[in-house]
Design a protein around this motif. Structure first.
Motif, PDB file in Angstrom:
ATOM      1  N   ASP A  73       0.276  -1.075   0.523  1.00 14.93           N
ATOM      2  CA  ASP A  73      -0.367   0.044  -0.526  1.00 14.93           C
ATOM      3  C   ASP A  73       0.595   1.262   0.144  1.00 14.93           C
ATOM      4  OD1 ASP A  73      -2.110  -1.415   0.233  1.00 14.93           O
ATOM      5  OD2 ASP A  73      -3.150  -0.670   2.290  1.00 14.93           O
ATOM      6  N   ARG A  74       0.560   2.170  -0.815  1.00 13.45           N
ATOM      7  CA  ARG A  74       0.934   3.272  -0.961  1.00 13.45           C
ATOM      8  C   ARG A  74       1.028   4.634   0.586  1.00 13.45           C
ATOM      9  NH1 ARG A  74       0.477   8.495  -1.382  1.00 13.45           N
ATOM     10  NH2 ARG A  74       1.921   9.794  -3.362  1.00 13.45           N
ATOM     11  N   LEU A  75       2.164   4.989   1.452  1.00 11.10           N
ATOM     12  CA  LEU A  75       1.924   5.321   2.498  1.00 11.10           C
ATOM     13  C   LEU A  75       1.332   6.553   2.166  1.00 11.10           C
ATOM     14  CD1 LEU A  75       4.407   4.246   4.650  1.00 11.10           C
ATOM     15  CD2 LEU A  75       2.458   3.707   5.063  1.00 11.10           C
ATOM     16  N   PRO A  76       1.609   7.975   3.107  1.00 10.27           N
ATOM     17  CA  PRO A  76       1.019   8.921   3.045  1.00 10.27           C
ATOM     18  C   PRO A  76       2.455   9.618   2.753  1.00 10.27           C
ATOM     19  CG  PRO A  76      -0.039   9.042   5.361  1.00 10.27           C
ATOM     20  CD  PRO A  76       0.305   7.296   4.139  1.00 10.27           C
ATOM     21  N   GLY A  77       2.802  10.655   1.719  1.00  9.21           N
ATOM     22  CA  GLY A  77       3.820  11.096   1.085  1.00  9.21           C
ATOM     23  C   GLY A  77       4.392  12.496   2.187  1.00  9.21           C
ATOM     24  N   GLU A  78       5.851  13.063   1.393  1.00 10.99           N
ATOM     25  CA  GLU A  78       5.682  13.822   2.488  1.00 10.99           C
ATOM     26  C   GLU A  78       4.859  15.277   2.011  1.00 10.99           C
ATOM     27  OE1 GLU A  78       9.318  14.677  -0.001  1.00 10.99           O
ATOM     28  OE2 GLU A  78      10.009  13.096   0.772  1.00 10.99           O
ATOM     29  N   ALA A 125       1.772  15.010   1.971  1.00  9.62           N
ATOM     30  CA  ALA A 125       0.024  15.014   2.747  1.00  9.62           C
ATOM     31  C   ALA A 125       1.093  14.682   4.191  1.00  9.62           C
ATOM     32  CB  ALA A 125       0.157  13.223   2.627  1.00  9.62           C
ATOM     33  N   LEU A 126       1.953  14.883   4.305  1.00  9.86           N
ATOM     34  CA  LEU A 126       2.304  14.790   5.786  1.00  9.86           C
ATOM     35  C   LEU A 126       2.490  16.496   6.065  1.00  9.86           C
ATOM     36  CD1 LEU A 126       4.868  12.105   6.544  1.00  9.86           C
ATOM     37  CD2 LEU A 126       2.306  12.010   7.206  1.00  9.86           C
ATOM     38  N   GLY A 168       1.119  20.138   8.894  1.00 11.79           N
ATOM     39  CA  GLY A 168       1.598  21.743   9.787  1.00 11.79           C
ATOM     40  C   GLY A 168       3.377  21.901   9.443  1.00 11.79           C
ATOM     41  N   ILE A 169       3.811  20.856   9.045  1.00 10.64           N
ATOM     42  CA  ILE A 169       5.613  20.717   9.705  1.00 10.64           C
ATOM     43  C   ILE A 169       5.952  20.898   8.172  1.00 10.64           C
ATOM     44  CG2 ILE A 169       5.279  19.084  11.520  1.00 10.64           C
ATOM     45  CD1 ILE A 169       5.830  16.661   9.418  1.00 10.64           C
ATOM     46  N   ALA A 170       7.690  21.519   8.315  1.00  9.13           N
ATOM     47  CA  ALA A 170       8.034  21.638   7.009  1.00  9.13           C
ATOM     48  C   ALA A 170       8.698  20.370   6.400  1.00  9.13           C
ATOM     49  CB  ALA A 170       9.467  22.252   7.585  1.00  9.13           C
ATOM     50  N   ARG A 171       9.402  20.589   5.127  1.00  9.77           N
ATOM     51  CA  ARG A 171       9.477  19.207   4.022  1.00  9.77           C
ATOM     52  C   ARG A 171      10.548  17.719   4.760  1.00  9.77           C
ATOM     53  NH1 ARG A 171      11.572  19.069  -0.873  1.00  9.77           N
ATOM     54  NH2 ARG A 171      10.540  16.761  -2.172  1.00  9.77           N
ATOM     55  N   ALA A 172      11.698  19.260   5.669  1.00  5.42           N
ATOM     56  CA  ALA A 172      12.251  18.391   5.553  1.00  5.42           C
ATOM     57  C   ALA A 172      12.060  17.352   6.912  1.00  5.42           C
ATOM     58  CB  ALA A 172      13.697  19.559   6.460  1.00  5.42           C
ATOM     59  N   THR A 173      11.256  17.729   7.690  1.00  4.95           N
ATOM     60  CA  THR A 173      10.416  17.245   8.884  1.00  4.95           C
ATOM     61  C   THR A 173       9.483  16.087   8.917  1.00  4.95           C
ATOM     62  OG1 THR A 173      11.054  18.715   9.979  1.00  4.95           O
ATOM     63  CG2 THR A 173       9.263  17.195  11.061  1.00  4.95           C
ATOM     64  N   ALA A 174       8.913  16.231   7.607  1.00  9.16           N
ATOM     65  CA  ALA A 174       8.677  15.010   6.853  1.00  9.16           C
ATOM     66  C   ALA A 174       9.011  13.411   6.666  1.00  9.16           C
ATOM     67  CB  ALA A 174       7.197  15.539   5.647  1.00  9.16           C
ATOM     68  N   ARG A 175       9.945  14.217   6.038  1.00  8.19           N
ATOM     69  CA  ARG A 175      11.108  13.818   5.169  1.00  8.19           C
ATOM     70  C   ARG A 175      11.892  12.852   6.465  1.00  8.19           C
ATOM     71  NH1 ARG A 175      12.712  13.421   0.150  1.00  8.19           N
ATOM     72  NH2 ARG A 175      14.627  12.644   0.689  1.00  8.19           N
ATOM     73  N   GLN A 176      11.670  13.507   7.002  1.00  9.17           N
ATOM     74  CA  GLN A 176      12.289  12.467   8.173  1.00  9.17           C
ATOM     75  C   GLN A 176      11.748  11.300   8.862  1.00  9.17           C
ATOM     76  OE1 GLN A 176      14.230  15.334  11.336  1.00  9.17           O
ATOM     77  NE2 GLN A 176      15.513  14.049  12.248  1.00  9.17           N
ATOM     78  N   ALA A 177      10.814  11.623   9.108  1.00 11.74           N
ATOM     79  CA  ALA A 177       9.550  11.024  10.336  1.00 11.74           C
ATOM     80  C   ALA A 177       9.686   9.742   8.788  1.00 11.74           C
ATOM     81  CB  ALA A 177       8.499  11.314   9.763  1.00 11.74           C
ATOM     82  N   LEU A 178       9.458   9.648   7.030  1.00 12.15           N
ATOM     83  CA  LEU A 178       9.480   9.123   6.337  1.00 12.15           C
ATOM     84  C   LEU A 178      10.945   8.095   6.723  1.00 12.15           C
ATOM     85  CD1 LEU A 178       7.054  10.537   3.550  1.00 12.15           C
ATOM     86  CD2 LEU A 178       6.301   8.660   5.050  1.00 12.15           C
ATOM     87  N   SER A 179      11.644   8.906   6.798  1.00 17.27           N
ATOM     88  CA  SER A 179      13.425   7.925   6.920  1.00 17.27           C
ATOM     89  C   SER A 179      13.580   7.477   7.642  1.00 17.27           C
ATOM     90  CB  SER A 179      14.289   9.512   6.801  1.00 17.27           C
ATOM     91  OG  SER A 179      14.831   9.934   8.076  1.00 17.27           O
ATOM     92  N   VAL A 180      12.363   7.150   9.239  1.00 18.38           N
ATOM     93  CA  VAL A 180      12.495   6.632   9.659  1.00 18.38           C
ATOM     94  C   VAL A 180      11.747   4.762   9.695  1.00 18.38           C
ATOM     95  CG1 VAL A 180      11.559   5.783  12.220  1.00 18.38           C
ATOM     96  CG2 VAL A 180      12.474   7.844  11.582  1.00 18.38           C
ATOM     97  N   LEU A 181      10.991   5.114   9.054  1.00 18.55           N
ATOM     98  CA  LEU A 181      10.044   3.863   9.022  1.00 18.55           C
ATOM     99  C   LEU A 181      10.997   3.494   7.693  1.00 18.55           C
ATOM    100  CD1 LEU A 181       6.601   5.012   8.975  1.00 18.55           C
ATOM    101  CD2 LEU A 181       8.323   4.137  10.509  1.00 18.55           C
ATOM    102  N   ILE A 182      11.721   3.884   6.730  1.00 17.69           N
ATOM    103  CA  ILE A 182      12.663   3.360   5.232  1.00 17.69           C
ATOM    104  C   ILE A 182      13.783   2.340   6.113  1.00 17.69           C
ATOM    105  CG2 ILE A 182      13.881   3.666   3.220  1.00 17.69           C
ATOM    106  CD1 ILE A 182      12.015   6.483   3.151  1.00 17.69           C
ATOM    107  N   ASN A 183      14.984   3.782   7.104  1.00 18.46           N
ATOM    108  CA  ASN A 183      15.668   3.251   7.853  1.00 18.46           C
ATOM    109  C   ASN A 183      15.419   1.385   8.951  1.00 18.46           C
ATOM    110  OD1 ASN A 183      17.424   4.654   6.257  1.00 18.46           O
ATOM    111  ND2 ASN A 183      17.344   6.368   7.581  1.00 18.46           N
TER     112      ASN A 183
END
Lengths: 249, 249
Positions: free
Chosen positions: B32-37, B39-40, B45-60
């Motif tokens: 399934d597709r997760l909410p993207g940058e 969407a987050l 209401g966060i910055a791009r880098a923070t959304a990326r950081q959240a997704l990078s946790v799951l990716i790592n």
DNA sequence: GAGTGGTCTAGACCACGAC
DNA sequence: TCGTGGTCTAGACCACTCC
């Protein structure tokens, strides 16, 4: 300045590669401090986030470990050798010597966070042990003061009810000797080995830094009659373990 | 706004935790597709880098896999069961069957990038095999079109010189049957199992995404006389393998 | 107190995939 | 073409470590 020239690796990857090679070339030894964020910013003329990204590559690879307020350091690796089937010891095979000599043999284990409970069987435990309730022995093992393994042993509740298996001190020989006393001595073992990144709770309880996988060993003990008498799930710090299995052709 | 209240988890961790729980709760299924940058960013209401950081946790963690230009998806897991002891029994290679037949549960495997060379022995190979030169068979295995394992088998050069072991086609039963023909049939095996994050080259050759460890199996084959006749180092995609070992008490 | 890593914002251009 | 993730800049405040 926007850099990414198409056919080249991004800056942060090149920096990470260079640092990794320097480590492998012996320019940095285990435990040495690597150039920090500020040093990389100055050396390569890059932004803070880019320097962080370079270091995060090494950290997520398990090559380096960050220490707050101090620096980023080359990781140390001192594995424990765990023998799956010890009776087939390698001494029998004279010339064969261990490939990774961890001189870690003889280091004492300590058990903390021991927790024993009777619970409904879930998932695999119910299927493998074929019962509705189990006694579970959960514990954490530490070596040299560092936690290295989480283990949870499940036993069919009816089988071990009232025995020392349900109490903290299981007596000489441990739970397997007690299973023997109960007439269900383990005669055969199956171990399933997997590796994956740890869940947050596992990471916390094992004190793992980023880039450290866990080895999951799921061992089933069978009595002579073929019935499963124990299901033991072990979650090990992959940086602390080498598993060894010996068997004949 | 500067957020980090001391006693709370940082935003990106809370978002990652929430997504992880949603996946485990079955709100998102494999693939399934997760909410993207974007969407987050909007949702929290966060910055791009923070959304990326959240997704990078799951990716790592290996929970999610990013796809360029498309989105971030829940990872799929379809392991191959590899039997440590059963598969190496004499009945298998003794009768001319390939060892790998039993591994993939019917899914076809392919060998590509086969490379055979005579080389100076290095490190472990020199010590374990006790020789200065080795013949090395390097190959990559794929299942369902996806590379899953890199393997490198080393043999004492003198022992196998001129035999089919040094040629692409080793004949029925593979290299173990040929070692038998040479009077050095493997009689005993030792396997050492480790897990770690892959080096960049390994990651590329196995097509691993971030957050995927490798299982390293280092197997030594001993002849009846006790001398080591093969050292096989296997590097496996941890997301594609379950190793199974069986032994008696 | 100075230096370090940890978190976060608010922009930017790029390559790629889906449409 | 548009949305996606990939990379990068240039700032900011924080908690922590070491001196």
């Amino acid at each position: 300045m926007q850099s990414p020239v198409p056919h080249e690796l991004p800056i942060y990857r090149r920096i990470a590669d260079r640092l990794r090679q320097a480590i492998q070339a012996g320019e940095f030894h285990d435990g040495d401090r690597l150039p920090g964020e500020n040093a990389l910013m100055a050396e390569y003329g890059i932004a803070r986030a880019t320097a962080r990204q370079a270091l995060s590559v090494l950290i997520n690879e398990g090559v380096a470990v960050p220490r707050r307020g101090s620096g980023v350091y080359v990781r140390q690796f001192r594995p424990i050798r765990r023998h799956g089937s010890r009776r087939l010891s390698r001494e029998r095979w004279g010339t064969g010597r261990a490939i990774w000599d961890g001189d870690t043999a003889g280091r004492p284990y300590t058990v903390d966070e021991l927790e024993i409970a009777r619970e409904p069987a879930v998932d695999e435990a119910a299927r493998v042990l074929g019962c509705a309730e189990v006694w579970v022995r959960r514990r954490r093992y530490s070596v040299d003061g560092r936690p290295v393994q989480l283990a949870a042993s499940c036993f069919p509740a009816e089988l071990v009810e009232g025995s020392p298996v349900t109490r903290p001190d299981t007596g000489p020989g441990g739970v397997y000797a007690r299973l023997r006393d109960l007439g269900h001595a383990p005669a055969h073992f199956t171990e399933e080995v997997r590796a994956r990144m740890p869940a947050p709770e596992e990471r916390d309880r094992l004190g793992l830094s980023a880039g450290t996988p866990v080895i999951v060993v799921c061992r089933t003990a069978f009595a002579a009659g073929g019935e499963a008498v124990e299901l033991n799930t072990m979650i090990m710090d992959a940086a602390s373990y080498v598993l060894q299995y010996d068997f004949d052709a």
